[in-house]
Design a protein around this motif. Structure first.
Motif, mmCIF file in Angstrom:
data_model
loop_
_atom_site.group_PDB
_atom_site.id
_atom_site.type_symbol
_atom_site.label_atom_id
_atom_site.label_comp_id
_atom_site.label_asym_id
_atom_site.label_seq_id
_atom_site.Cartn_x
_atom_site.Cartn_y
_atom_site.Cartn_z
ATOM 1 N N HIS A 24 21.267 10.071 1.024
ATOM 2 C CA HIS A 24 20.629 9.625 -0.213
ATOM 3 C C HIS A 24 20.938 10.573 -1.366
ATOM 4 O O HIS A 24 21.237 10.147 -2.485
ATOM 5 C CB HIS A 24 19.115 9.535 -0.017
ATOM 6 C CG HIS A 24 18.681 8.328 0.742
ATOM 7 N ND1 HIS A 24 17.473 8.245 1.401
ATOM 8 C CD2 HIS A 24 19.307 7.138 0.963
ATOM 9 C CE1 HIS A 24 17.368 7.061 1.979
ATOM 10 N NE2 HIS A 24 18.463 6.383 1.720
ATOM 11 N N LEU A 25 20.854 11.870 -1.092
ATOM 12 C CA LEU A 25 21.118 12.851 -2.139
ATOM 13 C C LEU A 25 22.576 12.811 -2.589
ATOM 14 O O LEU A 25 22.871 12.821 -3.789
ATOM 15 C CB LEU A 25 20.763 14.253 -1.640
ATOM 16 C CG LEU A 25 19.269 14.582 -1.543
ATOM 17 C CD1 LEU A 25 19.065 15.933 -0.879
ATOM 18 C CD2 LEU A 25 18.628 14.568 -2.920
ATOM 19 N N VAL A 26 23.501 12.760 -1.632
ATOM 20 C CA VAL A 26 24.925 12.777 -1.971
ATOM 21 C C VAL A 26 25.310 11.514 -2.740
ATOM 22 O O VAL A 26 25.941 11.579 -3.809
ATOM 23 C CB VAL A 26 25.780 12.924 -0.699
ATOM 24 C CG1 VAL A 26 27.253 12.763 -1.022
ATOM 25 C CG2 VAL A 26 25.519 14.277 -0.041
ATOM 26 N N LEU A 27 24.933 10.344 -2.210
ATOM 27 C CA LEU A 27 25.279 9.084 -2.882
ATOM 28 C C LEU A 27 24.566 8.966 -4.222
ATOM 29 O O LEU A 27 25.162 8.531 -5.220
ATOM 30 C CB LEU A 27 24.922 7.902 -1.989
ATOM 31 C CG LEU A 27 25.774 7.710 -0.733
ATOM 32 C CD1 LEU A 27 25.252 6.534 0.093
ATOM 33 C CD2 LEU A 27 27.236 7.489 -1.100
ATOM 34 N N GLY A 28 23.272 9.314 -4.241
ATOM 35 C CA GLY A 28 22.520 9.218 -5.487
ATOM 36 C C GLY A 28 23.095 10.102 -6.571
ATOM 37 O O GLY A 28 23.224 9.683 -7.729
ATOM 38 N N LEU A 29 23.491 11.328 -6.225
ATOM 39 C CA LEU A 29 24.063 12.236 -7.211
ATOM 40 C C LEU A 29 25.444 11.765 -7.658
ATOM 41 O O LEU A 29 25.772 11.830 -8.844
ATOM 42 C CB LEU A 29 24.151 13.648 -6.626
ATOM 43 C CG LEU A 29 24.698 14.736 -7.551
ATOM 44 C CD1 LEU A 29 23.864 14.831 -8.825
ATOM 45 C CD2 LEU A 29 24.730 16.079 -6.838
ATOM 46 N N ALA A 30 26.250 11.267 -6.709
ATOM 47 C CA ALA A 30 27.596 10.802 -7.069
ATOM 48 C C ALA A 30 27.527 9.617 -8.027
ATOM 49 O O ALA A 30 28.217 9.596 -9.063
ATOM 50 C CB ALA A 30 28.358 10.419 -5.803
ATOM 51 N N PHE A 31 26.695 8.632 -7.715
ATOM 52 C CA PHE A 31 26.585 7.466 -8.591
ATOM 53 C C PHE A 31 25.919 7.822 -9.914
ATOM 54 O O PHE A 31 26.269 7.269 -10.965
ATOM 55 C CB PHE A 31 25.809 6.356 -7.895
ATOM 56 C CG PHE A 31 26.541 5.743 -6.738
ATOM 57 C CD1 PHE A 31 27.915 5.549 -6.788
ATOM 58 C CD2 PHE A 31 25.873 5.362 -5.590
ATOM 59 C CE1 PHE A 31 28.604 4.986 -5.730
ATOM 60 C CE2 PHE A 31 26.552 4.800 -4.523
ATOM 61 C CZ PHE A 31 27.923 4.611 -4.591
ATOM 62 N N ALA A 32 24.959 8.739 -9.887
ATOM 63 C CA ALA A 32 24.308 9.149 -11.133
ATOM 64 C C ALA A 32 25.291 9.844 -12.058
ATOM 65 O O ALA A 32 25.292 9.603 -13.279
ATOM 66 C CB ALA A 32 23.129 10.065 -10.823
ATOM 67 N N MET A 33 26.142 10.692 -11.509
ATOM 68 C CA MET A 33 27.139 11.374 -12.340
ATOM 69 C C MET A 33 28.159 10.385 -12.890
ATOM 70 O O MET A 33 28.633 10.540 -14.015
ATOM 71 C CB MET A 33 27.835 12.461 -11.519
ATOM 72 C CG MET A 33 26.934 13.625 -11.145
ATOM 73 S SD MET A 33 27.816 14.957 -10.300
ATOM 74 C CE MET A 33 28.899 15.501 -11.620
ATOM 75 N N MET A 34 28.484 9.361 -12.113
ATOM 76 C CA MET A 34 29.426 8.364 -12.603
ATOM 77 C C MET A 34 28.819 7.562 -13.751
ATOM 78 O O MET A 34 29.495 7.263 -14.743
ATOM 79 C CB MET A 34 29.833 7.419 -11.476
ATOM 80 C CG MET A 34 31.005 6.519 -11.854
ATOM 81 S SD MET A 34 31.349 5.269 -10.613
ATOM 82 C CE MET A 34 29.968 4.173 -10.895
ATOM 83 N N LEU A 35 27.529 7.241 -13.645
ATOM 84 C CA LEU A 35 26.874 6.488 -14.703
ATOM 85 C C LEU A 35 26.578 7.357 -15.924
ATOM 86 O O LEU A 35 26.304 6.823 -17.005
ATOM 87 C CB LEU A 35 25.569 5.882 -14.179
ATOM 88 C CG LEU A 35 25.709 4.814 -13.099
ATOM 89 C CD1 LEU A 35 24.341 4.358 -12.609
ATOM 90 C CD2 LEU A 35 26.507 3.630 -13.616
ATOM 91 N N ASN A 36 26.631 8.676 -15.755
ATOM 92 C CA ASN A 36 26.348 9.582 -16.867
ATOM 93 C C ASN A 36 27.611 10.054 -17.576
ATOM 94 O O ASN A 36 27.534 10.731 -18.600
ATOM 95 C CB ASN A 36 25.563 10.796 -16.357
ATOM 96 C CG ASN A 36 24.958 11.604 -17.472
ATOM 97 O OD1 ASN A 36 24.244 11.079 -18.322
ATOM 98 N ND2 ASN A 36 25.254 12.903 -17.480
ATOM 99 N N THR A 37 28.765 9.700 -17.047
ATOM 100 C CA THR A 37 30.013 10.181 -17.632
ATOM 101 C C THR A 37 30.317 9.465 -18.946
ATOM 102 O O THR A 37 29.867 8.334 -19.179
ATOM 103 C CB THR A 37 31.187 9.967 -16.650
ATOM 104 O OG1 THR A 37 32.379 10.492 -17.220
ATOM 105 C CG2 THR A 37 31.377 8.490 -16.362
ATOM 106 N N GLN A 38 31.079 10.133 -19.770
ATOM 107 C CA GLN A 38 31.488 9.561 -21.048
ATOM 108 C C GLN A 38 32.808 8.803 -20.948
ATOM 109 O O GLN A 38 33.283 8.247 -21.939
ATOM 110 C CB GLN A 38 31.629 10.681 -22.094
ATOM 111 C CG GLN A 38 30.365 11.486 -22.308
ATOM 112 C CD GLN A 38 29.217 10.647 -22.850
ATOM 113 O OE1 GLN A 38 29.439 9.709 -23.620
ATOM 114 N NE2 GLN A 38 27.998 10.973 -22.458
#
Length: 311
Positions: free
Chosen positions: A102-116
């Motif tokens: 959960h932590l790994v996937l959640g962080l990976a997808f969150a960083m992708m959605l936060n990228t410019q």
């Protein structure tokens, strides 16, 4: 003149103190507002917990009129039961793998959605896709994945088409794959909550920190290690402890997919307790198992509260 000077030097008259009864009423007003909530907590939480703990020290409870005090005999029976030990092991694997994923996937997808690097429309589409597992209830998720993991389901068809398997695998019915299959389902259904929480944390990191790291010559990995992770540390720890507590209480998903089978390979503490109570009608043993689960959960809750205070 003398009377005027006397009037100016005379001490002021002390005001009358407010009545003690009125002051006491004001102090009790907040407790009056809280009393309905306190009553609900006592009736719905404290009383059942006390009853279950009392049942764990007695035998012949509920099913017979007169129960017998047996001390820690029920706890000894539970802790020496091979099925309970298997359920404890399965629960440890289930919650640890689920929390890390959960932590790994959640962080990976969150960083992708936060990228410019992605446009606003692309981010909106990805957010809808990634949030879909969180919109389904546990019952719907269980039915969907039982169909997907069926020997003639979509998962086996895709794997067979890719040449990875030669024949259909009963993912939820094979003792070698059942635990990992239900763990995968739990990971799929739970990562969106982590993604949203971590995305909020990422958006709260000041951009000046990344700019300062870039000026110092830090690459993206160094910025992630020395800026992103330290800033997200409180959120990550809080989410990890909460997920450990929530996943340890997971019952519906296991019961609706495997029921704890096959051969107890997916038996969890929750399903073990349920079976002891409503399949074996061993309510004393079930109460002891529930008390043990409560103790383990309270340990996790202690670390969560302690971490929140440190923040």
């Amino acid at each position: 003149m003398t009377s005027l000077i006397a009037s100016k030097t005379a001490p002021p008259v002390a005001q009358a103190a407010p009545p003690k009864k009125k002051t006491l009423v004001r102090r009790l007003i907040p407790y009056g507002y809280l009393s309905p909530t306190v009553v609900l907590i006592v009736v719905l939480m404290v009383v059942p917990i006390v009853m279950v703990i009392s049942y764990s020290f007695r035998d012949n409870v509920i099913v017979q009129e007169n129960s017998v005090f047996v001390g820690f005999a029920n706890y000894t029976k539970v802790l020496t039961d091979p099925d309970f030990l298997a359920a404890l092991k399965n629960t440890a694997v289930f919650i640890s793998v689920s929390t890390v994923a959960h932590l790994v996937l959640g962080l990976a997808f969150a960083m992708m959605l936060n990228t410019q690097l992605l446009s606003g429309v692309t981010k909106a589409i990805f957010r809808i896709v990634y949030i879909l597992p969180w919109l389904f209830t546990i019952a719907v998720i269980a039915v969907i994945w039982r169909l997907l993991f069926d020997p003639s389901g979509v998962v086996n068809y895709v794997l067979h088409t890719l040449g990875l398997i030669q024949q259909g695998v009963n993912w939820l019915g094979d003792p070698g794959t059942a635990l990992w299959a239900v763990t995968f389902i739990n990971i799929w259904s739970g990562y969106p909550f982590f993604m949203i929480s971590l995305l909020a944390g990422l958006q709260g990191i000041p951009g000046e920190l990344y700019e300062a790291a870039g000026v110092d010559g830090a690459n993206w990995l160094q910025r992630f290690r020395h800026v992103t992770l330290p800033q997200l540390r409180p959120v990550i720890i809080s989410m990890a402890v909460l997920d450990l507590i929530w996943t340890s209480q997971q019952f519906a998903l296991i019961w609706l997919t495997t029921g704890g089978g096959p051969l107890n390979t997916t038996e969890m503490l929750s399903t073990y307790t349920y079976k002891q109570a409503f399949s074996e009608y061993e309510f004393s043993t079930a109460a002891a198992a529930a008390a043990i689960v409560l103790l383990l959960t309270m340990v996790l809750a202690f670390f969560y509260v302690r971490q929140q205070r440190e923040r």
